[in-house]
Design an enzyme around this catalytic site. Structure first.
Site, PDB file in Angstrom:
ATOM      1  N   ASP A  81       0.830  -1.201   0.000  1.00  0.00           N
ATOM      2  CA  ASP A  81       0.000   0.000   0.000  1.00  0.00           C
ATOM      3  C   ASP A  81       0.868   1.256   0.000  1.00  0.00           C
ATOM      4  O   ASP A  81       1.773   1.390   0.823  1.00  0.00           O
ATOM      5  CB  ASP A  81      -0.900  -0.022   1.246  1.00  0.00           C
ATOM      6  CG  ASP A  81      -1.895   1.127   1.276  1.00  0.00           C
ATOM      7  OD1 ASP A  81      -2.334   1.549   0.193  1.00  0.00           O
ATOM      8  OD2 ASP A  81      -2.240   1.585   2.385  1.00  0.00           O
ATOM      9  N   GLY A 203      -8.943   5.701   2.082  1.00  0.00           N
ATOM     10  CA  GLY A 203      -9.605   6.424   3.166  1.00  0.00           C
ATOM     11  C   GLY A 203     -11.024   5.945   3.399  1.00  0.00           C
ATOM     12  O   GLY A 203     -11.919   6.743   3.687  1.00  0.00           O
ATOM     13  N   SER A 205     -12.214   4.217   5.861  1.00  0.00           N
ATOM     14  CA  SER A 205     -12.639   4.224   7.262  1.00  0.00           C
ATOM     15  C   SER A 205     -13.493   5.457   7.547  1.00  0.00           C
ATOM     16  O   SER A 205     -13.052   6.589   7.348  1.00  0.00           O
ATOM     17  CB  SER A 205     -11.415   4.230   8.189  1.00  0.00           C
ATOM     18  OG  SER A 205     -10.655   3.043   8.036  1.00  0.00           O
ATOM     19  N   ASN A 224     -10.003   0.686   0.648  1.00  0.00           N
ATOM     20  CA  ASN A 224      -8.998   0.483   1.685  1.00  0.00           C
ATOM     21  C   ASN A 224      -9.528   0.846   3.068  1.00  0.00           C
ATOM     22  O   ASN A 224     -10.168   1.886   3.243  1.00  0.00           O
ATOM     23  CB  ASN A 224      -7.766   1.353   1.404  1.00  0.00           C
ATOM     24  CG  ASN A 224      -6.990   0.896   0.186  1.00  0.00           C
ATOM     25  OD1 ASN A 224      -7.429   0.028  -0.568  1.00  0.00           O
ATOM     26  ND2 ASN A 224      -5.839   1.483  -0.013  1.00  0.00           N
ATOM     27  N   THR A 227      -7.223   2.841   9.117  1.00  0.00           N
ATOM     28  CA  THR A 227      -7.409   3.466  10.424  1.00  0.00           C
ATOM     29  C   THR A 227      -8.346   2.663  11.312  1.00  0.00           C
ATOM     30  O   THR A 227      -8.054   2.405  12.495  1.00  0.00           O
ATOM     31  CB  THR A 227      -7.959   4.901  10.253  1.00  0.00           C
ATOM     32  OG1 THR A 227      -7.027   5.666   9.494  1.00  0.00           O
ATOM     33  CG2 THR A 227      -8.173   5.563  11.602  1.00  0.00           C
TER      34      THR A 227
END
Length: 275
Positions: A81, A203, A205, A224, A227
């Site tokens: 990543d 991003g 989350s 993805n 967090t």
């Protein structure tokens, strides 16, 4: 079973869903994600952040991921990543990654294309597909968000680099949002049409469920989660009694928490029973 990035994204494209990509940092986060994938009969991407390959953690985490993928009955991709550069990409390939992301999005378009294509060509020699990024996806702590990914620039970027997947900036950022983001769903749809390849949402989350679903319907095929994986793990660690001295016993509930989080995202993205 270990598959490469292009193979797992084809499953998502054919099935009209998105594959969840979970960032892992240790054995316990790997175990939680894998238990969720097996229970849900879902394909998943297990990825590790570039920093783990800059430092030494990647050397130790990679064999755990590969062992888990070998044991799994569901398709698993092991992905780098936000690869920072040649050194991190090389290490990830040597450690067995079956997908690579190179992130040169902070560069001007022409430079991004040149640097990304170098990595695409190198990885092609060993049969590993590459994810690129156009439109710099920053942090929730940044003073301002960059310009959203331009549709025509995305078309050119894909044609000239040969990437297998494209991460786009459409309203998300890395970290825990102070205010829920609003995604540009039409832009996702437009980019998907002109590029013809799977798109990636970083991003994930904290993005509201209805926007996640709309993004998937518009062409996002990989989302993805980093967090919230960390929070799911650490929240339970902090709650666990320190009377449990044996580390394997101490970590049982943390693994379960990661599993529950991963299961929720697998179901949200439509990946359940798609293996």
């Amino acid at each position: 079973m270990l598959v490469n990035l292009k193979e797992i994204l084809k499953i998502a494209e054919d099935g009209g869903f998105a594959v969840p990509a979970f960032n892992v940092y240790n054995m316990e986060t790997v175990m939680g994600v894998m238990e969720a994938a097996e229970e849900a009969n879902a394909p998943v991407i297990i990825q590790s952040y570039s920093r783990l390959f800059t430092n030494e953690e990647g050397y130790f985490v990679s064999p755990i991921v590969l062992a888990a993928a070998k044991k799994a009955k569901t398709p698993i991709c092991f992905h780098l990543d936000h690869g920072a550069g040649l050194a991190e990409v090389t290490k990830a390939l040597r450690y067995g990654a079956s997908g690579i992301m190179i992130d040169k999005s902070a560069l001007a378009l022409d430079e991004n294309i040149v640097e990304t294509k170098k990595i695409v060509d190198m990885c092609a020699a060993v049969g590993v597909p590459v994810e690129g990024e156009l439109g710099h996806i920053g942090s929730v702590n940044d003073a301002s968000m960059g310009e959203y990914t331009n549709v025509e620039e995305a078309k050119r970027f894909v044609e000239e680099t040969g990437v297998a997947a494209l991460a786009v900036l459409v309203g998300t950022a890395h970290g825990r949002y102070k205010q829920a983001p609003v995604l540009d769903i039409q832009r996702i749809e437009d980019i998907s049409k002109v590029t013809g390849i799977p798109l990636v949402l970083h991003g994930g989350s904290g993005v509201p469920d209805d926007q996640i679903i709309a993004a998937v319907n518009a062409g996002i095929r990989k989302i993805n989660f980093g967090t919230d994986i960390c929070y799911s793990f650490l929240d339970r660690v902090f709650e666990t009694s320190r009377d449990l001295i044996a580390v394997d016993l101490f970590m049982k509930d943390a693994i379960k928490n990661v599993k529950e989080f991963a299961l929720s995202k697998i179901k949200l993205l439509g990946a359940e029973n798609k293996a």
